[in-house]
Design a protein around this motif. Sequence first.
Motif, mmCIF file in Angstrom:
data_model
loop_
_atom_site.group_PDB
_atom_site.id
_atom_site.type_symbol
_atom_site.label_atom_id
_atom_site.label_comp_id
_atom_site.label_asym_id
_atom_site.label_seq_id
_atom_site.Cartn_x
_atom_site.Cartn_y
_atom_site.Cartn_z
ATOM 1 N N LEU A 150 0.848 -1.155 0.104
ATOM 2 C CA LEU A 150 0.121 0.145 0.032
ATOM 3 C C LEU A 150 0.804 1.425 -0.109
ATOM 4 C CD1 LEU A 150 -3.018 -1.244 2.301
ATOM 5 C CD2 LEU A 150 -2.773 -0.739 -0.161
ATOM 6 N N TYR A 151 2.014 1.268 0.710
ATOM 7 C CA TYR A 151 2.977 2.411 0.840
ATOM 8 C C TYR A 151 3.053 2.889 -0.770
ATOM 9 C CZ TYR A 151 4.245 1.116 5.426
ATOM 10 O OH TYR A 151 4.265 1.034 6.751
ATOM 11 N N VAL A 152 3.546 1.743 -1.473
ATOM 12 C CA VAL A 152 3.787 2.036 -2.946
ATOM 13 C C VAL A 152 2.306 2.654 -3.721
ATOM 14 C CG1 VAL A 152 4.656 1.149 -5.227
ATOM 15 C CG2 VAL A 152 5.538 0.371 -3.170
ATOM 16 N N ALA A 153 1.511 1.984 -3.445
ATOM 17 C CA ALA A 153 0.126 1.992 -4.382
ATOM 18 C C ALA A 153 -0.369 3.417 -3.931
ATOM 19 C CB ALA A 153 -0.973 1.063 -3.785
ATOM 20 N N VAL A 154 -0.121 3.929 -2.841
ATOM 21 C CA VAL A 154 -0.480 5.207 -2.482
ATOM 22 C C VAL A 154 -0.020 6.328 -3.282
ATOM 23 C CG1 VAL A 154 -0.774 7.007 -0.694
ATOM 24 C CG2 VAL A 154 -1.544 4.624 -0.208
ATOM 25 N N SER A 155 1.111 6.000 -3.655
ATOM 26 C CA SER A 155 1.709 7.149 -4.360
ATOM 27 C C SER A 155 1.841 7.041 -5.874
ATOM 28 C CB SER A 155 3.255 7.312 -3.811
ATOM 29 O OG SER A 155 3.793 6.181 -3.812
ATOM 30 N N LEU A 156 0.907 6.195 -6.389
ATOM 31 C CA LEU A 156 1.178 5.603 -7.814
ATOM 32 C C LEU A 156 0.104 6.795 -8.793
ATOM 33 C CD1 LEU A 156 0.484 1.703 -8.087
ATOM 34 C CD2 LEU A 156 2.478 3.212 -8.873
ATOM 35 N N ALA A 157 -0.745 7.699 -8.093
ATOM 36 C CA ALA A 157 -1.169 8.606 -9.101
ATOM 37 C C ALA A 157 -0.462 9.603 -9.762
ATOM 38 C CB ALA A 157 -2.399 9.548 -8.132
ATOM 39 N N LYS A 158 -0.285 9.635 -11.030
ATOM 40 C CA LYS A 158 0.502 10.365 -12.008
ATOM 41 C C LYS A 158 0.223 11.836 -11.981
ATOM 42 C CE LYS A 158 -1.530 9.247 -16.296
ATOM 43 N NZ LYS A 158 -1.659 8.198 -17.209
ATOM 44 N N THR A 159 -1.038 11.945 -11.976
ATOM 45 C CA THR A 159 -1.524 13.440 -11.763
ATOM 46 C C THR A 159 -1.697 14.410 -10.759
ATOM 47 O OG1 THR A 159 -3.779 12.720 -11.669
ATOM 48 C CG2 THR A 159 -2.929 13.108 -14.081
ATOM 49 N N ASN A 160 -1.318 13.510 -9.633
ATOM 50 C CA ASN A 160 -1.625 14.592 -8.450
ATOM 51 C C ASN A 160 -0.449 14.578 -7.523
ATOM 52 O OD1 ASN A 160 -2.771 15.473 -6.060
ATOM 53 N ND2 ASN A 160 -4.259 13.838 -5.843
ATOM 54 N N PRO A 161 0.227 15.573 -7.381
ATOM 55 C CA PRO A 161 1.400 15.839 -6.572
ATOM 56 C C PRO A 161 1.289 15.402 -5.207
ATOM 57 C CG PRO A 161 0.594 17.981 -7.170
ATOM 58 C CD PRO A 161 -0.583 16.878 -7.996
ATOM 59 N N ARG A 162 -0.132 15.503 -4.685
ATOM 60 C CA ARG A 162 -0.417 15.111 -3.336
ATOM 61 C C ARG A 162 -0.038 13.429 -2.964
ATOM 62 N NH1 ARG A 162 -4.323 18.211 0.187
ATOM 63 N NH2 ARG A 162 -3.732 20.133 -0.195
ATOM 64 N N SER A 163 -0.309 12.821 -4.140
ATOM 65 C CA SER A 163 -0.015 11.555 -4.090
ATOM 66 C C SER A 163 1.229 11.069 -3.391
ATOM 67 C CB SER A 163 -0.408 10.762 -5.501
ATOM 68 O OG SER A 163 -0.275 9.335 -5.293
ATOM 69 N N ALA A 164 2.497 11.665 -4.148
ATOM 70 C CA ALA A 164 3.817 11.263 -3.557
ATOM 71 C C ALA A 164 3.931 11.813 -2.187
ATOM 72 C CB ALA A 164 4.727 12.044 -4.512
ATOM 73 N N GLU A 165 3.441 12.774 -1.808
ATOM 74 C CA GLU A 165 3.424 13.378 -0.489
ATOM 75 C C GLU A 165 2.686 12.439 0.623
ATOM 76 O OE1 GLU A 165 1.765 17.258 0.283
ATOM 77 O OE2 GLU A 165 1.377 16.718 2.283
ATOM 78 N N ALA A 166 1.469 11.967 0.079
ATOM 79 C CA ALA A 166 0.851 11.064 0.968
ATOM 80 C C ALA A 166 1.710 9.616 1.031
ATOM 81 C CB ALA A 166 -0.642 10.888 0.309
ATOM 82 N N GLY A 167 1.963 9.139 0.124
ATOM 83 C CA GLY A 167 3.053 8.100 0.173
ATOM 84 C C GLY A 167 4.239 8.351 1.025
ATOM 85 N N LEU A 168 4.924 9.319 1.076
ATOM 86 C CA LEU A 168 5.921 9.570 1.706
ATOM 87 C C LEU A 168 5.529 9.589 3.330
ATOM 88 C CD1 LEU A 168 8.916 9.877 1.706
ATOM 89 C CD2 LEU A 168 8.743 12.308 1.687
ATOM 90 N N LYS A 169 4.409 10.214 3.600
ATOM 91 C CA LYS A 169 3.870 10.219 4.900
ATOM 92 C C LYS A 169 3.627 9.248 5.544
ATOM 93 C CE LYS A 169 1.153 13.690 7.348
ATOM 94 N NZ LYS A 169 0.263 14.941 7.320
ATOM 95 N N TYR A 170 2.967 8.393 4.673
ATOM 96 C CA TYR A 170 2.467 7.028 5.031
ATOM 97 C C TYR A 170 3.554 6.007 5.276
ATOM 98 C CZ TYR A 170 -0.761 3.015 4.663
ATOM 99 O OH TYR A 170 -1.569 1.800 4.816
ATOM 100 N N VAL A 171 4.552 6.203 4.481
ATOM 101 C CA VAL A 171 5.899 5.176 4.566
ATOM 102 C C VAL A 171 6.506 5.632 6.087
ATOM 103 C CG1 VAL A 171 8.062 4.805 3.889
ATOM 104 C CG2 VAL A 171 6.217 4.774 2.284
ATOM 105 N N LEU A 172 6.616 7.002 6.307
ATOM 106 C CA LEU A 172 7.404 7.317 7.365
ATOM 107 C C LEU A 172 6.696 6.792 8.785
ATOM 108 C CD1 LEU A 172 8.989 10.708 6.258
ATOM 109 C CD2 LEU A 172 10.028 8.466 6.521
ATOM 110 N N LEU A 173 5.381 7.382 8.683
ATOM 111 C CA LEU A 173 4.478 6.990 10.035
ATOM 112 C C LEU A 173 4.555 5.763 10.195
ATOM 113 C CD1 LEU A 173 2.028 10.108 10.002
ATOM 114 C CD2 LEU A 173 4.129 9.609 11.464
#
Lengths: 485, 495
Positions: free
Chosen positions: A142-165
């Motif tokens: 899911l860490y990876v899947a969360v950041s898979l959206a190509k159009t949304n810059p928030r996707s990567a941010e969300a992925g990072l936050k999710y991984v760290l926490l």
Amino acid sequence: MSDLNFDYALLIPEFILVGTAILIIMADLFRKELGLGRLVLPAIAALGTIAAGAASLAYIDDVDDFANVIAIDNYTTFFRVLFTVVLLVVVVSGYEYVERNIRHTGEFYALLLLSTVGAIYMAGARELLTAYISIELLSFSLYVAVSLAKTNPRSAEAGLKYVLLGGVASAMLLYGMSLIYGTAGSTQYSEIAAAFSGGTSEYGFALLLGLVLLIAGLGFKASAVPFHMWTPDAYEGAPLPITAYLSATSKAATFALLLRIFAGPLLPVIDQWQWMMATIAVMTMVGGNLIALQQTNIKRLLAYSSIGQVGYMLMAITTISDASASALLVHVAGYLITNLAVFSAVIAFHNRTGKEELDDFAGLAETNPYLAMVLTAGMFSLAGMPLLAGFVTKFILFQAAASGGYLWLATVAVIASTISLYYYLQVIRRMYLLEPARGESGRWRLSPAGYIATGTLTAGVFLVGIYAGPLFTVADRAARVLALS
Amino acid sequence: MLTLFLLLPLGGAAMLAVTPNERKEEARWIALVFSSLAFAVSAVIFVRFMLELNSDAGVEGYLFIDRFAWINARDAGFDVQYFLGVDGLSAPMVLLTGLLSLVAVLISWRIELRVREYFIWLLVLETAVAGVFMSLDLIQFFLFWELELLPMYMLISIWGSGRKEYSAMKFLLFTIAGSAFMLLAFLVLGLSADSFDIEVLTANPPAETIVPLSLLFWGVMAAFLVKLPVFPVHTWLPDAHTDAPTAVSVLLAGVLLKMGGYGILRIALPVLPGEARDFRYVLAAIAAVSVVYGAVLTLRQTDLKRLVAYSSVSHMGYVLLGVATMGAVGMSGAALQMFTHGTITGLLFIMVGLVYDRTHTREIPEMSGLMHRMPVIGAVMLIAGLASLGLPALSGFVAEVTIFLGAIAEHPAATIAAVFGVVLAAGYILWAVERVFMGPPSDRWAHLDDATGWWERLAMGGMVLSIVAVGIFPRILTDAVESGIAPIAAIVGAA
């Protein structure tokens, strides 16, 4: 390990899922060479999922515990079927969205399939390390899947936050598990239970600390308050099908694991964790529902609403008993159906409009009355209105809590659930009472897949709401495996 | 039989759901046909009940029972049944629901906005309300109780006027806050008695539960008192009534408020008889305050619809006063008052709606001499008003006198206050009629028509007929009501 003659056939559903995942990655690699159409990947994923679900149905009442590592029993089968259904729904209702908004579609489907395997083993684990590995299999996918959206810059941010926490939470969880191993002398559930039931006075602080860390780690995965901070951000940033999946499988799997652990090895030390569970349940119910009141984005609203729902489920863990275990299973199933109905509708809405703010839903009753009806049924079911799934399952849950001697907890739950109606109504109000935005008043239709997904799920919401008998029987049979008195 | 009554409006709603949006005329007729059928069924239920009652055998317990296990979870310690039945208390309420729903459809004939949806919600509302009056299982009762919220919210907030969204939300929040306590109390009751069956619970009222019984009593009463409504939780009512469309006001005043009184008589009293007796003075005090306070507020209203709404608060105070006597006579009076208030205030709201349709104002000072322009509406309004203030030979009188007779011995002070309320009622009703209909005709209203639509006349005629019939020949109702109240009074009397 005296006997290695296990009934490996019982693991066939997971073999199918993993096999499908590998097949998808291969097919994706050679997509151009083979000239595969864009529907091939979701079709393979859907077929594999159906096969896995069907295979798990073949093993009802078969039991093997694989030397106390993973138990395949009715409890696991219950969740297997549930998770494959969720996966199927996410694939069917999400493939259009995936086509448009996801960079690596092959990975997307493969990760979903793998995470479902993790989720199933979370329900089946009978040993701490296996449980941990299953959690990580689910989480990493899911860490990876969360950041898979190509159009949304928030996707990567969300992925990072999710991984760290998530990493911090995993560390706490692992530390907690090691302390429990240290006190009980084993990682197997059955032996931990045996060790603890002989008295725990000599373990003192180590056990307590272990429990605290365990609950904190799992609380993070379940997004219980105060470990919920990642949830709204991850939900908002993730691609919509993943958000649906996060709110469904990820939550349900955590509760499958929680129930197995707290109704089994940790039951003898119930005095030491019950109050923690009760506290967290209250904070989650009240916190989730109160914060949801101020949300303006549908994903964030649903994130907080799902946090509120987690609070109700934690209540069932607190008052653990035969009745509350089966009530929890019923509620989880009802919640999954309802939540997926809502998310399928939101995905269909997003496919058409590309928007996800609450204000964008204005006038939906005029532009697409069908979708407005689906959302209304779903939202009212989440709020626990009668004749819909949410009412019956919540009722059974509250009833179990009250009969378990936790009337005050049920009182908080009823009040929280009353509050929740207000924000669900905010969505419904916009759909029915406001005019559509200018230039968008034309009628529109869903795709066939959208109709199938939302239609089936809405029918399910009504079916469970009106006649929950069969679901209750099934859940009861699954919960009986836990052998609570 | 009862299930059929519940399914008919739902069937109509389902049929409307698949009707194309443009077919407004068809939508109206579908709604009319299904609500007429439902009314016919309710009439058959009532007549058959009366025949049974007057036969040699009489009526023991409930009739027309439909029953099966709904959520069967005996292992987990509880069962929820689908359990419908009527007795002398509920049979008139079922008839009232059938009648008023039909009337509501008739007077909505001129609705033009989203016709199809409007009638869907109206029919769903009918099923929900009827379900409340027929349910004999606590959870099923609660289910229908909650089900009524959604259509009401939609009906007020979409087809209402003025601050419609505010009023709809206020209605919803008040009701749901009350019913949250009711659900908890039901859970506790069900757990301690090991059954949610109202019949079982009334036969063996729980003597001890995990929370004090008095807390349970007020938990259950919270929902019913809000719904009734009485002072100080009545504030949602004037808003909801004023902003609701006419048909919804009729249903709200006519049957939805009755759910509160019915719930008290059906559940609160027989299941918790000891507590009800202990708190009867509190209830009587609340009732007296509601009657007088409601009447005084009514006098001060200048909005015709708000005036009728506040008069409901006052009239519902009588119901609570009758209940607070804890005796057969007073409670029968309360049950009668519920039926008669349903028809009378329903009719008043219809008339206010018809007047508003024509004048487009509800401000009393702006109107004058309307009788010259619309003699039929004026006359019917006068009949409804006279019935409302308790003129003999009209149905309101029967109910109020029965209540006062039952209450004077038990609660003399509250009864005297309530009788004073009747005087105030005469004041506000006659004064309002005088200001609106009498006086010199004004040029501003010279163009108005009388009630000419067949639907208007049918609706008015049916209501007037029921008011006069019960007024002249009250036995139609009193026999039924007394047979329903007798067992409840026996339980409360024994406690």
